[in-house]
Design a protein around this motif. Structure first.
Motif, PDB file in Angstrom:
ATOM      1  N   GLU A 192       0.888  -1.010   0.268  1.00  0.00           N
ATOM      2  CA  GLU A 192      -0.117   0.002  -0.008  1.00  0.00           C
ATOM      3  C   GLU A 192       0.975   1.066   0.134  1.00  0.00           C
ATOM      4  OE1 GLU A 192      -3.698   0.655   2.667  1.00  0.00           O
ATOM      5  OE2 GLU A 192      -2.000   1.519   3.723  1.00  0.00           O
ATOM      6  N   ARG A 238      -3.412   5.642   1.405  1.00  0.00           N
ATOM      7  CA  ARG A 238      -4.760   5.337   2.063  1.00  0.00           C
ATOM      8  C   ARG A 238      -5.497   6.463   2.496  1.00  0.00           C
ATOM      9  NH1 ARG A 238      -5.824   4.138   7.579  1.00  0.00           N
ATOM     10  NH2 ARG A 238      -3.590   3.619   8.071  1.00  0.00           N
ATOM     11  N   ASP A 286      -8.588   7.403   4.696  1.00  0.00           N
ATOM     12  CA  ASP A 286      -9.626   7.002   5.802  1.00  0.00           C
ATOM     13  C   ASP A 286     -10.523   7.840   6.185  1.00  0.00           C
ATOM     14  OD1 ASP A 286     -10.269   5.704   7.965  1.00  0.00           O
ATOM     15  OD2 ASP A 286      -8.843   6.102   9.172  1.00  0.00           O
ATOM     16  N   SER A 309     -13.138   5.908   1.829  1.00  0.00           N
ATOM     17  CA  SER A 309     -12.072   5.283   2.177  1.00  0.00           C
ATOM     18  C   SER A 309     -11.574   4.466   0.850  1.00  0.00           C
ATOM     19  CB  SER A 309     -12.446   4.229   3.218  1.00  0.00           C
ATOM     20  OG  SER A 309     -12.605   5.003   4.539  1.00  0.00           O
ATOM     21  N   SER A 312      -7.750   2.607  -0.917  1.00  0.00           N
ATOM     22  CA  SER A 312      -6.339   2.400  -0.593  1.00  0.00           C
ATOM     23  C   SER A 312      -5.599   2.153  -2.179  1.00  0.00           C
ATOM     24  CB  SER A 312      -6.228   0.896  -0.010  1.00  0.00           C
ATOM     25  OG  SER A 312      -4.876   0.512   0.205  1.00  0.00           O
ATOM     26  N   GLU A 354     -12.321  -0.695   0.426  1.00  0.00           N
ATOM     27  CA  GLU A 354     -10.928  -0.377   0.104  1.00  0.00           C
ATOM     28  C   GLU A 354     -10.336  -1.306  -0.735  1.00  0.00           C
ATOM     29  OE1 GLU A 354      -8.558   0.333   3.369  1.00  0.00           O
ATOM     30  OE2 GLU A 354     -10.114   1.510   4.497  1.00  0.00           O
ATOM     31  N   TYR A 369      -7.226  -3.538  -2.139  1.00  0.00           N
ATOM     32  CA  TYR A 369      -6.129  -4.144  -1.671  1.00  0.00           C
ATOM     33  C   TYR A 369      -5.356  -4.612  -2.755  1.00  0.00           C
ATOM     34  CZ  TYR A 369      -7.753  -2.623   3.138  1.00  0.00           C
ATOM     35  OH  TYR A 369      -7.974  -2.055   4.214  1.00  0.00           O
TER      36      TYR A 369
END
Length: 360
Positions: free
Chosen positions: A3, A6, A8, A24, A26, A358, A360
């Protein structure tokens, strides 16, 4: 951990206008991420918050694990290419590209080497003394790109940089951006409302609407498995229909029963159904899932785009794309394979929004 960026729970409003709502996200290192959505959905505000040009009302921005929410734009390892390129008209190509390095006070020898390297990467070697007003739109776009990459940022933010280019040049630059991203090994965050750009260039597509993320994933998954009717309608051409899930793998659309591959829905649950126009096969009358009459036919480059009205469900016209032309008034059969029928839950309320997920 791969990552790099990010976000948030980011929220942002301008007066009473809520632009981002608890978003949010990532983003990984060396990833080409495209933020896609209609005008006013919040994608440019999101980019400006990452770049440090706007402060969120709430939420945090992390870069490589460090909270950079309050760090100014000039101290972030991020460069931005704007839609209008923001070039200095009184400077030539070399001085435009070198500007940021001179602000940093680097030696002229090093500046010259890095400028030459950047111009070579965007295929503008030999244009150093050319004035900005003597460049085409595509060349100006490349100068803006060179000025961004010469600083060797870890992230490039691109705010609809191809919007002003003609179709052919825009397509050429799509391939150039992917090439540059791969050569530099940096992260690209690309903002657009153009679905073709998003599907062509991206590792990951993030679809936004009304300040929230509707869906994210690979271009293939976004196109083939949209999570809701908005995404299905926004990404490519589609037929969005009301359906009733009569049982597992059985859907009723406009009074016609179709086989599908979906399970897990409640018996007789109302659902949204998406069928892509290229997935509808035209067969002889009486030989498909349903019969229809061709009401319109247009030649669109490599295929014909037709509208067909179902005999059972009059008033609704199906969009069909086919390599063969059928005359208006022709009676045909229409067939859709079970795996090409995409079933989606209807929103429980009018204001329901997709979950904030999010990457990933």
């Amino acid at each position: 951990m791969n990552e790099l960026i990010r976000l948030d729970n980011i929220s942002k409003s301008f007066g009473d206008n809520h632009i981002l709502e608890g978003l949010s996200l990532s983003i990984n290192k060396n990833e080409f991420v495209t933020i896609l959505g209609p005008s006013g959905c919040g994608k440019t505000t999101l980019l400006r918050i990452i770049g440090g040009f706007e402060m969120p009302d709430s939420g945090r921005v992390f870069f490589d694990g460090k909270d950079i929410t309050n760090i100014p734009a000039n101290e972030r390892h991020v460069n931005t290419v704007f839609q209008n390129y923001a070039l200095f008209p009184h400077m030539n190509v070399l001085d435009n590209v070198a500007f940021g390095l001179r602000v940093l006070g680097l030696p002229e020898d090093e500046i010259g080497e890095r400028v030459n390297e950047a111009l070579s990467m965007v295929k503008l070697s030999g244009y150093e003394k050319r004035t900005i007003d003597k460049l085409s739109g595509g060349q100006q776009q490349r100068v803006a790109m060179a000025r961004a990459i010469v600083n060797r940022p870890r992230v490039l933010l691109l705010d609809e940089p191809l919007a002003a280019l003609d179709l052919k040049l825009r397509q050429e630059m799509q391939y150039e951006l992917v090439r540059i991203k791969n050569e530099l090994g940096i992260t690209f965050l690309f903002i657009t409302h153009d679905q073709e750009e998003a599907l062509t260039m991206s590792d990951t597509v993030v679809v936004m609407n009304d300040g929230v993320i509707q869906q994210m994933g690979s271009p293939e998954s976004i196109y083939n498995e949209p999570i809701n009717a908005f995404v299905a309608d926004f990404i490519g051409d589609s037929n969005i229909l009301d359906g009733i899930m009569r049982d597992d793998r059985v859907i009723e659309i406009g009074g016609t029963i179709f086989e599908c591959v979906d399970t897990g829905f409640a018996k007789d649950e109302p659902v949204d159904v998406m069928i892509r126009p290229e997935d509808i096969e035209i067969r002889p009358y009486g030989k498909g899932n349903l019969n229809a009459v061709i009401t319109s036919s247009l030649f669109i480059g490599m295929h014909y785009e037709m509208l067909a009205e179902s005999e059972l469900n009059t008033g609704f016209e199906w969009l069909i794309q086919n390599y063969n032309s059928y005359e208006v008034g022709s009676k045909v059969g229409m067939y859709v394979k079970p795996e090409n029928i995409q079933i989606m839950h209807k929103p429980k309320t009018e204001d329901e929004k997709a979950l904030d997920i999010e990457i990933y």
